[in-house]
Design an enzyme around this catalytic site. Structure first.
Site, PDB file in Angstrom:
ATOM      1  N   HIS A   1       1.208 -15.878  -4.508  1.00 38.49           N
ATOM      2  CA  HIS A   1      -0.221 -16.408  -3.516  1.00 38.49           C
ATOM      3  C   HIS A   1      -1.359 -17.016  -3.893  1.00 38.49           C
ATOM      4  O   HIS A   1      -2.471 -16.136  -2.445  1.00 38.49           O
ATOM      5  CB  HIS A   1       0.322 -16.056  -2.017  1.00 38.49           C
ATOM      6  CG  HIS A   1      -0.178 -14.685  -1.746  1.00 38.49           C
ATOM      7  ND1 HIS A   1       0.973 -13.847  -2.731  1.00 38.49           N
ATOM      8  CD2 HIS A   1      -0.725 -14.115  -0.937  1.00 38.49           C
ATOM      9  CE1 HIS A   1       0.717 -12.125  -2.376  1.00 38.49           C
ATOM     10  NE2 HIS A   1      -0.401 -12.738  -1.881  1.00 38.49           N
TER      11      HIS A   1
ATOM     12  N   ASP B   1      -3.427 -12.753   4.102  1.00 41.07           N
ATOM     13  CA  ASP B   1      -4.603 -13.592   3.585  1.00 41.07           C
ATOM     14  C   ASP B   1      -5.219 -14.258   4.356  1.00 41.07           C
ATOM     15  O   ASP B   1      -6.294 -14.065   4.482  1.00 41.07           O
ATOM     16  CB  ASP B   1      -4.938 -13.567   2.416  1.00 41.07           C
ATOM     17  CG  ASP B   1      -4.080 -12.160   1.723  1.00 41.07           C
ATOM     18  OD1 ASP B   1      -4.942 -11.418   0.645  1.00 41.07           O
ATOM     19  OD2 ASP B   1      -2.996 -12.561   1.057  1.00 41.07           O
TER      20      ASP B   1
ATOM     21  N   THR C   1      -3.273  -6.849   6.226  1.00 43.29           N
ATOM     22  CA  THR C   1      -2.020  -7.685   5.751  1.00 43.29           C
ATOM     23  C   THR C   1      -0.938  -6.801   6.352  1.00 43.29           C
ATOM     24  O   THR C   1      -0.935  -5.572   7.227  1.00 43.29           O
ATOM     25  CB  THR C   1      -2.173  -7.956   4.902  1.00 43.29           C
ATOM     26  OG1 THR C   1      -1.971  -6.878   3.494  1.00 43.29           O
ATOM     27  CG2 THR C   1      -2.977  -9.117   4.046  1.00 43.29           C
ATOM     28  N   GLY C   2       0.493  -7.447   6.706  1.00 41.57           N
ATOM     29  CA  GLY C   2       1.483  -6.673   6.809  1.00 41.57           C
ATOM     30  C   GLY C   2       1.883  -5.409   6.654  1.00 41.57           C
ATOM     31  O   GLY C   2       2.245  -4.208   7.382  1.00 41.57           O
ATOM     32  N   THR C   3       2.333  -5.128   5.899  1.00 33.90           N
ATOM     33  CA  THR C   3       3.343  -4.308   4.639  1.00 33.90           C
ATOM     34  C   THR C   3       1.967  -3.392   5.087  1.00 33.90           C
ATOM     35  O   THR C   3       1.954  -1.992   4.970  1.00 33.90           O
ATOM     36  CB  THR C   3       4.003  -4.307   3.314  1.00 33.90           C
ATOM     37  OG1 THR C   3       4.111  -5.536   3.462  1.00 33.90           O
ATOM     38  CG2 THR C   3       4.664  -3.304   2.972  1.00 33.90           C
ATOM     39  N   THR C   4       1.100  -3.417   4.009  1.00 33.75           N
ATOM     40  CA  THR C   4      -0.452  -2.969   3.708  1.00 33.75           C
ATOM     41  C   THR C   4      -0.821  -2.066   5.101  1.00 33.75           C
ATOM     42  O   THR C   4      -0.771  -0.521   5.507  1.00 33.75           O
ATOM     43  CB  THR C   4      -2.037  -3.244   3.550  1.00 33.75           C
ATOM     44  OG1 THR C   4      -1.375  -3.949   2.407  1.00 33.75           O
ATOM     45  CG2 THR C   4      -2.810  -2.498   3.154  1.00 33.75           C
TER      46      THR C   4
ATOM     47  N   LYS D   1      -0.818  -0.311  -3.744  1.00 35.47           N
ATOM     48  CA  LYS D   1      -0.412   0.621  -2.314  1.00 35.47           C
ATOM     49  C   LYS D   1      -1.147   1.657  -2.175  1.00 35.47           C
ATOM     50  O   LYS D   1      -1.672   2.422  -1.414  1.00 35.47           O
ATOM     51  CB  LYS D   1       0.603  -0.435  -1.732  1.00 35.47           C
ATOM     52  CG  LYS D   1       0.374  -1.331  -1.407  1.00 35.47           C
ATOM     53  CD  LYS D   1       1.870  -1.540  -0.168  1.00 35.47           C
ATOM     54  CE  LYS D   1       1.725  -3.242   0.620  1.00 35.47           C
ATOM     55  NZ  LYS D   1       1.132  -4.481  -0.761  1.00 35.47           N
TER      56      LYS D   1
ATOM     57  N   HIS E   1      -2.372  -4.882  -2.424  1.00 38.55           N
ATOM     58  CA  HIS E   1      -1.191  -5.855  -3.688  1.00 38.55           C
ATOM     59  C   HIS E   1      -0.100  -3.999  -4.094  1.00 38.55           C
ATOM     60  O   HIS E   1      -0.798  -2.947  -3.677  1.00 38.55           O
ATOM     61  CB  HIS E   1      -1.988  -6.479  -4.736  1.00 38.55           C
ATOM     62  CG  HIS E   1      -2.384  -7.682  -4.379  1.00 38.55           C
ATOM     63  ND1 HIS E   1      -2.987  -8.040  -5.174  1.00 38.55           N
ATOM     64  CD2 HIS E   1      -2.063  -8.502  -3.822  1.00 38.55           C
ATOM     65  CE1 HIS E   1      -3.631  -9.750  -4.833  1.00 38.55           C
ATOM     66  NE2 HIS E   1      -3.129  -9.738  -3.494  1.00 38.55           N
TER      67      HIS E   1
ATOM     68  N   ASP F   1      -5.050  -6.616  -7.283  1.00 41.07           N
ATOM     69  CA  ASP F   1      -3.722  -5.983  -8.542  1.00 41.07           C
ATOM     70  C   ASP F   1      -4.406  -6.440  -9.448  1.00 41.07           C
ATOM     71  O   ASP F   1      -3.617  -8.049  -9.814  1.00 41.07           O
ATOM     72  CB  ASP F   1      -2.173  -5.917  -8.300  1.00 41.07           C
ATOM     73  CG  ASP F   1      -1.661  -5.256  -9.591  1.00 41.07           C
ATOM     74  OD1 ASP F   1      -2.227  -5.151 -10.715  1.00 41.07           O
ATOM     75  OD2 ASP F   1      -0.685  -4.857  -9.789  1.00 41.07           O
TER      76      ASP F   1
ATOM     77  N   SER G   1       1.903 -10.199   6.305  1.00 44.22           N
ATOM     78  CA  SER G   1       2.685 -10.034   5.215  1.00 44.22           C
ATOM     79  C   SER G   1       1.722 -11.142   4.478  1.00 44.22           C
ATOM     80  O   SER G   1       1.684 -12.403   4.458  1.00 44.22           O
ATOM     81  CB  SER G   1       3.982  -9.811   4.559  1.00 44.22           C
ATOM     82  OG  SER G   1       4.004  -9.264   3.073  1.00 44.22           O
ATOM     83  N   GLY G   2       1.381 -10.725   3.270  1.00 46.75           N
ATOM     84  CA  GLY G   2       0.083 -11.222   2.566  1.00 46.75           C
ATOM     85  C   GLY G   2       0.464 -12.824   1.706  1.00 46.75           C
ATOM     86  O   GLY G   2       0.188 -13.783   2.245  1.00 46.75           O
TER      87      GLY G   2
ATOM     88  N   ARG H   1     -12.857 -15.371  -1.634  1.00 48.82           N
ATOM     89  CA  ARG H   1     -14.293 -16.513  -1.249  1.00 48.82           C
ATOM     90  C   ARG H   1     -15.158 -16.666   0.064  1.00 48.82           C
ATOM     91  O   ARG H   1     -15.816 -16.442  -0.031  1.00 48.82           O
ATOM     92  CB  ARG H   1     -13.902 -17.922  -1.278  1.00 48.82           C
ATOM     93  CG  ARG H   1     -14.719 -19.124  -0.920  1.00 48.82           C
ATOM     94  CD  ARG H   1     -14.178 -20.154  -1.146  1.00 48.82           C
ATOM     95  NE  ARG H   1     -15.951 -21.777  -1.039  1.00 48.82           N
ATOM     96  CZ  ARG H   1     -15.566 -21.540  -0.145  1.00 48.82           C
ATOM     97  NH1 ARG H   1     -14.857 -21.519   0.848  1.00 48.82           N
ATOM     98  NH2 ARG H   1     -16.612 -22.730   0.491  1.00 48.82           N
TER      99      ARG H   1
ATOM    100  N   ASP I   1      -4.258 -18.193  -2.207  1.00 53.70           N
ATOM    101  CA  ASP I   1      -4.856 -17.198  -0.555  1.00 53.70           C
ATOM    102  C   ASP I   1      -5.191 -16.118  -1.080  1.00 53.70           C
ATOM    103  O   ASP I   1      -6.746 -16.090  -0.492  1.00 53.70           O
ATOM    104  CB  ASP I   1      -3.642 -16.981  -0.195  1.00 53.70           C
ATOM    105  CG  ASP I   1      -2.862 -18.043   0.235  1.00 53.70           C
ATOM    106  OD1 ASP I   1      -2.526 -19.106  -0.337  1.00 53.70           O
ATOM    107  OD2 ASP I   1      -1.668 -17.834   1.342  1.00 53.70           O
TER     108      ASP I   1
HETATM  109  O1  LIG Z   1       0.010  -9.538  -0.747  1.00 51.90           O
HETATM  110  C1  LIG Z   1      -1.290  -9.117  -0.103  1.00 51.90           C
HETATM  111  C2  LIG Z   1      -2.594  -9.586  -0.132  1.00 51.90           C
HETATM  112  O2  LIG Z   1      -2.680 -10.457  -0.869  1.00 51.90           O
HETATM  113  C3  LIG Z   1      -0.642  -7.853   0.795  1.00 51.90           C
HETATM  114  O3  LIG Z   1       0.369  -8.241   1.592  1.00 51.90           O
HETATM  115  P1  LIG Z   1       1.200  -6.834   2.200  1.00 51.90           P
HETATM  116  O4  LIG Z   1       0.615  -5.873   2.652  1.00 51.90           O
HETATM  117  O5  LIG Z   1       1.876  -7.381   2.894  1.00 51.90           O
HETATM  118  O6  LIG Z   1       1.916  -6.265   1.226  1.00 51.90           O
END
Ligand SMILES: O=C(CO)COP(=O)(O)O
Length: 143
Positions: A88, A61, A35-38, A13, A9, A81, A55-56, A97, A91
């Site tokens: 979300h 996710d 996930t996208g940004t990570t 990051k 999150h 976090d 992205s999450g 889970r 998710d």
């Molecule tokens: O929200 C996230 C995981 O729940 C992470 O998404 P990003 O890596 O796109 O920020």
């Protein structure tokens, strides 16, 4: 080759980037999914290819969860976090889970992630099994 899923999150990051950089050599022979940004940030930090999903909040996710159910992920590192709410959140819960259902190692903080990196158990190829749903079937049969 082992495949590791990385997710963080926004509030976590920097912690994830510090952690992956510390273990750069460990990741050299691993496939990475995120996930996208990570994923974008990790690829820059490690100078290594990362399969970046959505992205999450847009479904990333869930995509990783699907890959876990398809037995394509060996380990989930998810620095979520605990001090901020996520739009979300369902998710997020679903992803954690599925990691439990499919019995893959899941690290939600640095201490646990360090344990797994240093664990000889993680290095060996442990047998993965399809979850046993017979207990649920028995419950259904009784109805
Ligand atoms: O929200 C996230 C995981 O729940 C992470 O998404 P990003 O890596 O796109 O920020």
């Amino acid at each position: 080759m082992k495949t590791i899923a990385l997710v963080a999150h926004d509030g976590k990051k920097q912690a994830l980037l510090r952690w992956v950089t510390t273990h750069k050599d460990f990741f050299a022979d691993k496939q990475l999914v995120a996930t996208g940004t990570t994923g974008k940030l990790v690829a820059e930090a490690l100078q290594q290819p990362v399969q970046c999903l959505a992205s999450g909040p847009l479904g990333g996710d869930q995509q990783i969860g699907a890959m876990i159910a398809e037995q394509k992920i060996d380990w989930l590192v998810f620095f979520w976090d605990p001090l901020s709410s996520q739009p979300h959140d369902p998710d997020v819960k679903a992803l954690i889970r599925l990691a439990v259902v499919w019995n893959i190692p899941v690290a939600c903080n640095q201490a646990t992630a360090d344990f797994i990196v240093h664990s000889s158990l993680y290095q060996q190829d442990y047998q993965r099994e399809v979850p046993d749903f017979s207990v649920y079937q028995q419950r259904l049969d009784k109805q």
